[in-house]
Write a protein that holds these residues in place. Structure first.
Motif, PDB file in Angstrom:
ATOM      1  N   VAL A  32      -8.056  -7.791  -7.492  1.00 54.23           N
ATOM      2  CA  VAL A  32      -7.089  -6.865  -8.170  1.00 54.23           C
ATOM      3  C   VAL A  32      -5.684  -7.128  -8.087  1.00 54.23           C
ATOM      4  CG1 VAL A  32      -6.577  -4.513  -8.450  1.00 54.23           C
ATOM      5  CG2 VAL A  32      -9.084  -5.165  -8.171  1.00 54.23           C
ATOM      6  N   LEU A  33      -5.324  -7.376  -7.011  1.00 56.33           N
ATOM      7  CA  LEU A  33      -3.845  -7.562  -6.569  1.00 56.33           C
ATOM      8  C   LEU A  33      -3.430  -8.854  -7.108  1.00 56.33           C
ATOM      9  CD1 LEU A  33      -3.429  -6.614  -2.898  1.00 56.33           C
ATOM     10  CD2 LEU A  33      -2.627  -5.462  -4.954  1.00 56.33           C
ATOM     11  N   SER A  42       3.267 -13.357 -15.746  1.00 55.43           N
ATOM     12  CA  SER A  42       3.307 -13.945 -17.073  1.00 55.43           C
ATOM     13  C   SER A  42       4.338 -12.786 -18.053  1.00 55.43           C
ATOM     14  CB  SER A  42       1.943 -13.904 -17.627  1.00 55.43           C
ATOM     15  OG  SER A  42       1.434 -14.784 -16.866  1.00 55.43           O
ATOM     16  N   GLY A  43       4.932 -11.933 -17.194  1.00 58.33           N
ATOM     17  CA  GLY A  43       5.721 -10.937 -17.857  1.00 58.33           C
ATOM     18  C   GLY A  43       5.168  -9.890 -18.759  1.00 58.33           C
ATOM     19  N   LEU A  44       3.889  -9.394 -18.182  1.00 54.84           N
ATOM     20  CA  LEU A  44       2.943  -8.275 -18.695  1.00 54.84           C
ATOM     21  C   LEU A  44       2.582  -7.189 -17.675  1.00 54.84           C
ATOM     22  CD1 LEU A  44       0.387 -10.966 -20.505  1.00 54.84           C
ATOM     23  CD2 LEU A  44       2.353  -9.872 -21.621  1.00 54.84           C
ATOM     24  N   ASP A  45       2.872  -5.978 -18.573  1.00 55.78           N
ATOM     25  CA  ASP A  45       2.308  -4.856 -17.897  1.00 55.78           C
ATOM     26  C   ASP A  45       0.776  -4.902 -18.289  1.00 55.78           C
ATOM     27  OD1 ASP A  45       1.926  -3.433 -20.117  1.00 55.78           O
ATOM     28  OD2 ASP A  45       3.692  -2.516 -20.197  1.00 55.78           O
ATOM     29  N   VAL A 122      -6.230   2.572  -5.564  1.00 62.15           N
ATOM     30  CA  VAL A 122      -4.968   2.949  -5.899  1.00 62.15           C
ATOM     31  C   VAL A 122      -3.962   1.471  -5.714  1.00 62.15           C
ATOM     32  CG1 VAL A 122      -2.826   4.097  -5.149  1.00 62.15           C
ATOM     33  CG2 VAL A 122      -5.420   5.257  -5.187  1.00 62.15           C
ATOM     34  N   VAL A 123      -3.405   0.869  -6.559  1.00 59.10           N
ATOM     35  CA  VAL A 123      -2.537  -0.235  -6.540  1.00 59.10           C
ATOM     36  C   VAL A 123      -1.042   0.622  -6.078  1.00 59.10           C
ATOM     37  CG1 VAL A 123      -1.620  -2.127  -7.544  1.00 59.10           C
ATOM     38  CG2 VAL A 123      -3.873  -1.664  -7.934  1.00 59.10           C
ATOM     39  N   ASP A 124      -0.642   0.332  -5.164  1.00 59.83           N
ATOM     40  CA  ASP A 124       0.757   0.655  -4.682  1.00 59.83           C
ATOM     41  C   ASP A 124       1.806  -0.143  -4.606  1.00 59.83           C
ATOM     42  OD1 ASP A 124       1.790   3.458  -3.163  1.00 59.83           O
ATOM     43  OD2 ASP A 124       2.575   1.775  -2.235  1.00 59.83           O
ATOM     44  N   ASN A 143      -1.362  -1.685 -13.221  1.00 54.34           N
ATOM     45  CA  ASN A 143      -2.560  -1.554 -13.792  1.00 54.34           C
ATOM     46  C   ASN A 143      -3.001  -2.957 -14.390  1.00 54.34           C
ATOM     47  OD1 ASN A 143      -2.347   1.307 -13.569  1.00 54.34           O
ATOM     48  ND2 ASN A 143      -1.824   1.451 -15.695  1.00 54.34           N
ATOM     49  N   MET A 144      -4.374  -3.165 -14.275  1.00 58.23           N
ATOM     50  CA  MET A 144      -4.991  -4.559 -14.556  1.00 58.23           C
ATOM     51  C   MET A 144      -5.033  -4.309 -16.145  1.00 58.23           C
ATOM     52  SD  MET A 144      -7.750  -5.887 -12.195  1.00 58.23           S
ATOM     53  CE  MET A 144      -8.987  -4.857 -12.718  1.00 58.23           C
ATOM     54  N   GLY A 145      -4.566  -5.311 -16.736  1.00 59.93           N
ATOM     55  CA  GLY A 145      -4.869  -5.396 -18.474  1.00 59.93           C
ATOM     56  C   GLY A 145      -6.159  -5.588 -18.682  1.00 59.93           C
TER      57      GLY A 145
END
Length: 171
Positions: A32-33, A42-45, A122-124, A143-145
């Motif tokens: 996940v990390l 890659s410049g993405l959220d 939880v990704v912190d 968040n994962m896309g």
């Protein structure tokens, strides 16, 4: 197989399915990390949008200091230390030159954690610059896309679910 055995299998599945899924996420939190940081590189959220503000419209370049009115120089410097490349795990395209990747020396990326808290992972962003970076670029950066979710589900979650069903006695 009798109806009682089928009922027992269904009960096992019902009682443990959610836990098995969150355990899969927890067991593979490193993936996940890696997915989150590959998206950032890659410049993405997590919504699949390019990080904003870009270097061309970031108010940082209007503040007095080393980079005052030097967005073009900053882009060239960033290109030299983190050239745009395709992602190795997710195959995401390289970021455009004007889009940030939030990587300078790796500190921010290394401080991001993924920890199970109850029934969620939880990704912190950590305690360093992470909270201010998230404040500037949005919670979605952690968040994962859709590409990451698809990769994770295909590679990790679906095999874990299959194994869980077999462990419950489902054939």
């Amino acid at each position: 197989m009798g109806i009682e055995e089928v009922a027992n299998i269904i009960k096992k599945i019902s009682d443990g399915f959610e836990e098995a899924c969150i355990q899969c996420l927890s067991d593979n939190s490193g993936i996940v990390l890696r997915a989150v940081t590959e998206q950032l590189y890659s410049g993405l959220d997590g919504d699949g949008k390019h990080l904003s503000p870009t270097y061309d419209d970031d108010p940082f370049f209007e503040e007095e200091g080393t980079w005052y009115h030097r967005a073009k120089d900053y882009k060239a410097w960033k290109y030299s230390i983190t050239p745009p490349v395709s992602g190795t795990m997710l195959g995401l395209p390289p970021r455009p030159d004007e889009v940030p990747n939030l990587f300078i020396n790796g500190k921010f990326y290394s401080e991001i954690t993924a920890t199970r808290k109850g029934d969620v992972l939880v990704v912190d962003p950590g305690n360093g610059d992470g909270p201010s970076i998230v404040a500037k670029y949005g919670d979605e950066i952690l968040n994962m896309g859709s590409t990451a979710i698809s990769y994770f589900n295909t590679t990790y979650m679906l095999p874990a679910i299959d194994s869980f069903f077999k462990d419950c006695g489902y054939k």
